[in-house]
Design a protein around this motif. Structure first.
Motif, PDB file in Angstrom:
ATOM      1  N   UNK A  46      81.937  40.115 -67.497  1.00 23.10           N
ATOM      2  CA  UNK A  46      82.779  38.939 -67.731  1.00 23.10           C
ATOM      3  C   UNK A  46      83.255  38.300 -66.430  1.00 23.10           C
ATOM      4  N   UNK A  47      82.716  38.784 -65.304  1.00 23.50           N
ATOM      5  CA  UNK A  47      83.074  38.251 -63.995  1.00 23.50           C
ATOM      6  C   UNK A  47      81.898  37.494 -63.386  1.00 23.50           C
ATOM      7  N   UNK A  48      82.209  36.490 -62.592  1.00 20.02           N
ATOM      8  CA  UNK A  48      81.205  35.792 -61.788  1.00 20.02           C
ATOM      9  C   UNK A  48      81.726  35.731 -60.360  1.00 20.02           C
ATOM     10  N   UNK A  49      81.036  36.393 -59.450  1.00 21.59           N
ATOM     11  CA  UNK A  49      81.430  36.434 -58.052  1.00 21.59           C
ATOM     12  C   UNK A  49      80.919  35.181 -57.348  1.00 21.59           C
ATOM     13  N   UNK A  50      81.825  34.455 -56.711  1.00 17.08           N
ATOM     14  CA  UNK A  50      81.484  33.231 -55.974  1.00 17.08           C
ATOM     15  C   UNK A  50      81.596  33.537 -54.486  1.00 17.08           C
ATOM     16  N   UNK A  51      80.492  33.419 -53.766  1.00 16.50           N
ATOM     17  CA  UNK A  51      80.492  33.780 -52.350  1.00 16.50           C
ATOM     18  C   UNK A  51      79.415  33.022 -51.594  1.00 16.50           C
ATOM     19  N   UNK A  52      79.577  32.945 -50.280  1.00 18.47           N
ATOM     20  CA  UNK A  52      78.542  32.346 -49.439  1.00 18.47           C
ATOM     21  C   UNK A  52      77.725  33.424 -48.739  1.00 18.47           C
ATOM     22  N   UNK A  53      77.931  34.689 -49.115  1.00 19.80           N
ATOM     23  CA  UNK A  53      77.176  35.794 -48.535  1.00 19.80           C
ATOM     24  C   UNK A  53      76.287  36.404 -49.614  1.00 19.80           C
ATOM     25  N   UNK A  54      74.995  36.391 -49.376  1.00 17.48           N
ATOM     26  CA  UNK A  54      74.089  36.905 -50.396  1.00 17.48           C
ATOM     27  C   UNK A  54      74.270  38.397 -50.597  1.00 17.48           C
ATOM     28  N   UNK A  55      74.708  39.130 -49.552  1.00 15.44           N
ATOM     29  CA  UNK A  55      74.961  40.561 -49.738  1.00 15.44           C
ATOM     30  C   UNK A  55      76.108  40.799 -50.718  1.00 15.44           C
ATOM     31  N   UNK A  56      77.021  39.848 -50.815  1.00 16.62           N
ATOM     32  CA  UNK A  56      78.147  39.970 -51.747  1.00 16.62           C
ATOM     33  C   UNK A  56      77.690  39.713 -53.182  1.00 16.62           C
ATOM     34  N   UNK A  57      76.884  38.671 -53.375  1.00 18.96           N
ATOM     35  CA  UNK A  57      76.389  38.402 -54.733  1.00 18.96           C
ATOM     36  C   UNK A  57      75.426  39.496 -55.185  1.00 18.96           C
ATOM     37  N   UNK A  58      74.647  40.053 -54.269  1.00 17.53           N
ATOM     38  CA  UNK A  58      73.761  41.178 -54.621  1.00 17.53           C
ATOM     39  C   UNK A  58      74.602  42.334 -55.150  1.00 17.53           C
ATOM     40  N   UNK A  59      75.659  42.676 -54.424  1.00  9.45           N
ATOM     41  CA  UNK A  59      76.517  43.783 -54.848  1.00  9.45           C
ATOM     42  C   UNK A  59      77.175  43.523 -56.180  1.00  9.45           C
ATOM     43  N   UNK A  60      77.658  42.307 -56.375  1.00  4.18           N
ATOM     44  CA  UNK A  60      78.315  41.965 -57.636  1.00  4.18           C
ATOM     45  C   UNK A  60      77.332  42.014 -58.796  1.00  4.18           C
TER      46      UNK A  60
END
Length: 231
Positions: free
Chosen positions: A171-185
């Motif tokens: 139910x979460x959507x991670x918003x980031x400018x780092x692809x390593x962060x979206x990969x983890x999420x």
């Protein structure tokens, strides 16, 4: 709601996604004679934050930031003074929002999305960095990895946010400018929304999850999310 496709809670990364670290450029140019040292420092900071987590160790992000600054200085044979370090800390505490942030957050809030933040940085006393940047009013909660003592993209970080909000990671959507962060999420079960700010790009390789939403600026990204919600 139970489905990420109907009403995801948007979880915003802070450093570089919301707040503009390029405002540190004058300091790095003065110290090193080369504005590119800012990106070198930031890459070292991210690398060693993740190294600490993989090693089962923890030092607050701000202290690692100072350590990475000293490391960068040592590599390039630059001598830092205490005044230099204090100026660095002061500038870090006052990084402004990117110009697209308030318009994008306004659109998302007006569309009914719940907004929270998730940062590698430790909590700070008021006025916080978000308050100084005029962003605090948009977020119902602000989460820090300091409570878990692991840095993103460790799965426990995204699971902590879901637990604190009494929802599933789906139910979460991670918003980031780092692809390593979206990969983890995304590996932890969240959706990912990627804004391709300068110095950031997609990673095309096998088994790397592609973000659900991609745009070159936060306003366009917000519009993609809103349009997907209403479709």
């Amino acid at each position: 709601m139970s489905s990420i496709y109907s009403a995801p809670i948007l979880v915003f990364d802070v450093n570089e996604t919301l707040l503009d670290i390029d405002t540190l450029t004058p300091l790095f140019t003065r110290l090193f004679g080369d504005e590119n040292r800012l990106r070198e420092w930031f890459a070292q900071l991210v690398l060693y934050s993740q190294t600490m987590t993989l090693s089962g160790l923890y030092t607050p992000f701000g202290e690692l930031g100072v350590g990475a600054l000293q490391m960068t200085a040592d590599i390039h044979a630059v001598t830092l003074t205490e005044e230099d370090i204090q100026e660095f800390k002061q500038r870090m505490s006052e990084t402004p929002a990117h110009p697209d942030v308030i318009p994008a957050l306004t659109k998302l809030r007006d569309a009914g999305f719940r907004l929270v933040t998730l940062t590698n940085s430790a909590p700070s006393t008021s006025p916080t960095r978000l308050e100084k940047a005029g962003l605090s009013e948009f977020f119902e909660q602000n989460f820090s990895v300091d409570s878990v003592r692991q840095f993103k993209p460790a799965p426990a970080i995204y699971q902590m946010v879901a637990s604190e909000l009494s929802v599933e990671t789906s139910e979460l959507c991670l918003v980031a400018c780092h692809i390593w962060d979206t990969i983890g999420a995304q590996a932890a079960g969240c959706q990912g929304a990627f804004v391709t700010r300068p110095y950031n790009a997609l990673l095309s390789a096998p088994n790397v999850p592609k973000p659900d939403f991609i745009a070159s600026d936060l306003i366009t990204l917000a519009e993609h999310i809103i349009n997907h919600q209403s479709s």
